[in-house]
Design an enzyme around this catalytic site. Structure first.
Site, mmCIF file in Angstrom:
data_model
loop_
_atom_site.group_PDB
_atom_site.id
_atom_site.type_symbol
_atom_site.label_atom_id
_atom_site.label_comp_id
_atom_site.label_asym_id
_atom_site.label_seq_id
_atom_site.Cartn_x
_atom_site.Cartn_y
_atom_site.Cartn_z
ATOM 1 N N LYS A 113 0.815 -1.211 0.000
ATOM 2 C CA LYS A 113 0.000 0.000 0.000
ATOM 3 C C LYS A 113 0.857 1.274 0.000
ATOM 4 O O LYS A 113 0.418 2.317 -0.468
ATOM 5 C CB LYS A 113 -0.924 0.028 1.226
ATOM 6 C CG LYS A 113 -1.827 -1.183 1.403
ATOM 7 C CD LYS A 113 -2.897 -1.258 0.341
ATOM 8 C CE LYS A 113 -4.049 -2.187 0.712
ATOM 9 N NZ LYS A 113 -3.702 -3.610 0.784
HETATM 10 C C1 LIG Z 1 -4.337 -4.697 0.261
HETATM 11 C C2 LIG Z 1 -3.573 -5.961 0.180
HETATM 12 C C3 LIG Z 1 -3.892 -6.944 -0.765
HETATM 13 C C4 LIG Z 1 -5.070 -6.826 -1.697
HETATM 14 O O1 LIG Z 1 -4.906 -5.789 -2.646
HETATM 15 P P1 LIG Z 1 -6.189 -5.228 -3.414
HETATM 16 O O2 LIG Z 1 -5.703 -4.065 -4.179
HETATM 17 O O3 LIG Z 1 -7.182 -4.858 -2.360
HETATM 18 O O4 LIG Z 1 -6.687 -6.334 -4.278
HETATM 19 C C5 LIG Z 1 -3.095 -8.073 -0.812
HETATM 20 N N1 LIG Z 1 -2.060 -8.243 0.036
HETATM 21 C C6 LIG Z 1 -1.738 -7.320 0.961
HETATM 22 C C7 LIG Z 1 -0.602 -7.589 1.894
HETATM 23 C C8 LIG Z 1 -2.469 -6.147 1.060
HETATM 24 O O5 LIG Z 1 -2.136 -5.232 1.986
#
Ligand SMILES: *Cc1c(COP(=O)(O)O)cnc(C)c1O
Length: 498
Positions: A113
């Site tokens: 993120k």
């Molecule tokens: C947010 C997240 C995901 C999922 O990503 P999306 O964009 O919501 O599909 C997968 N793995 C981790 C560690 C995340 O923080």
């Protein structure tokens, strides 16, 4: 370039407004009116640049109301070497020929993120200036764990903004919770919600679409925006690393320009994989986009059958950031795949909110299955996969990345596809330490271990280094202990905005 809404093609705003608003007033999501294209020549040119430079170039194709200098400023600051442990913002780790792990977790909060949430505050701050916004911008976030921390870290003490984060009370790991409840900054607030991630997300959406309340806040000097992946300012920066990974493979001589790659993404809200879809539509040579889910396999069923049905048991898994039954960004895919049929997308979303289910027409189902492959795996297979990759490659994958690896293996077995592949690795294994240690050392009894002992054990057993961002949590004071009912999220927000 203008942005329209998935639910109303006549809406037209520039990117600064799309980023500032977060969500379109009628509840749709902003999408670019055209998707820019990149040629083999451009890819060649980009491959000679740094990550920051690639980011500024690629973002410039979408955020056309930002100047090149503004984007350079945003990218230089967001992806500064001091924040991502060096110049290589998103390194590729090659396990064997054709199997490349794209590590997206070298940022301040150890999850992918950060790739978007480090730059979003810069983009938003510029958007506030560009649109002449006088109100303070309130960022409301529903998080399954990683977004919350990454958004808090990105927005802390950013002038003209404040941020309120909601997380499901039992839906995040202990480390994730500590990361959020110890957050520093004058403009931040964190609250647990009695419910799961979907409850938190629905609650935030309700506040966003409550026009009466928004007007009242407006008169008090506040405007809402979103740092969830429904915000275009989250998605656009994610397109960058897929193109960048291709450039790196090219640079290292692992592929020739024009060769196709597969991309595997551990998926929850469908934001990360949607960014890969945009990269493909732009012209990045991509064969298959492989959507990996945990036991909450609503997307696997959807991609394989065309039926989206959230009326099913919700599982709390070892990959909590993917414990999601409503994948918001799928709406954007439907918009593009249906040929921007806003009425059709609106009707599907109406069915989803009223009955928790919709069925796409045959044309859309076929178009999706031409591009996407989907699979899922449960916690037991996730653990086996972590163990297997540790034994075979001495590589420690986190629980989310392991879901992707497992689904990819099954895909290769079934299809025999030998296209070079990039696996999006979304979290540092230390963030999900207990599940990872149990996978590589099942005989250890971890019941009496606290979070910080677990970090030490994983460092020793996995032969990897603990990131300081996590070890330093030990000495931080817990600032936020509030827990609220899902129906009282608006009240919680209101009391923060005095
Ligand atoms: C947010 C997240 C995901 C999922 O990503 P999306 O964009 O919501 O599909 C997968 N793995 C981790 C560690 C995340 O923080």
């Amino acid at each position: 370039m203008k942005y329209q809404s998935t639910r109303n093609n006549t809406i037209s705003v520039d990117s600064a407004n799309a980023i500032k608003n977060g969500i379109s007033p009628e509840g749709g999501l902003y999408v670019p009116c055209e998707i820019p294209s990149i040629s083999a020549e451009t890819i060649d040119k980009l491959s000679k640049l740094s990550y920051k430079e690639r980011a500024a170039e690629i973002l410039g194709m979408y955020l056309t109301d930002y100047t090149a200098d503004e984007l350079k400023f945003c990218a230089d600051n967001a992806y500064h070497a001091s924040k991502f442990g060096g110049e290589n913002t998103a390194p590729l780790c090659s396990l064997e020929e054709g199997l490349n792990i794209l590590e997206l977790w070298h940022g301040p909060t150890c999850a992918f993120k950060d790739m978007a949430l480090q730059i979003l505050p810069y983009l938003l701050k510029k958007a506030i200036e560009k649109t002449g916004e006088d109100n303070q911008v309130v960022i409301l976030v529903a998080t399954s764990g990683d977004t919350g921390k990454a958004a808090l870290e990105g927005f802390k003490d950013v002038e003209g903004t404040c941020i309120q984060v909601f997380y499901p009370v039992d839906g995040v790991s202990k480390i994730q919770k500590l990361q959020m409840t110890t957050q520093s900054g004058k403009n931040v607030s964190v609250c647990a919600v009695k419910g799961n991630f979907d409850d938190a997300q629905t609650g935030v959406k309700k506040i966003f679409t409550n026009n009466e309340y928004k007007e009242e806040l407006n008169s008090r000097g506040y405007t809402f925006s979103s740092a969830n992946s429904i915000n275009w300012g989250r998605l656009a920066p994610q397109i960058v690393y897929y193109i960048s990974a291709y450039c790196d493979l090219l640079k290292e001589g692992k592929i020739k320009n024009g060769d196709k790659i597969n991309i595997v993404v551990p998926t929850g809200n469908f934001g990360n994989i949607l960014a890969a879809y945009y990269a493909k539509v732009m012209g990045l040579p991509v064969n298959k986009l492989i959507c990996a889910s945990n036991q909450n396999n609503v997307l696997t069923d959807f991609i394989n059958t065309g039926v989206y049905d959230r009326n099913r048991k919700f599982f709390t898994t070892v990959s909590p950031s993917m414990d999601i039954l409503i994948s918001s960004n799928l709406e954007r895919l439907l918009h593009h795949i249906s040929g921007r049929n806003d009425a059709l997308v609106s009707s599907y979303m109406k069915e989803l909110s009223e009955n928790g289910k919709y069925v796409v027409n045959e044309e859309i189902r076929k178009a999706i299955s031409d591009i996407f492959v989907a699979g899922c795996c449960d916690d037991c297979d996730t653990a086996k996969t972590i163990s297997k990759y540790f034994d075979k490659y001495s590589y420690v994958a986190d629980t989310h990345t392991a879901v992707a690896l497992n689904v990819y293996e099954k895909y290769v077995e079934e299809s025999g596809d030998s296209t070079p592949t990039v696996i999006a690795s979304t979290a540092n294994p230390f963030k999900f330490n207990k599940a990872v240690i149990s996978a590589i050392e099942p005989a250890l009894n971890l019941d009496d271990k606290d979070e910080f002992e677990l970090l030490d054990i994983l460092a020793e057993k996995g032969n990897i280094e603990i990131p300081v961002q996590l070890s330093e949590l030990k000495s931080k004071e817990v600032r936020f202990t509030a827990v609220c009912d899902k129906d009282l999220m608006i009240k919680e927000t209101d009391s923060f905005l005095v």
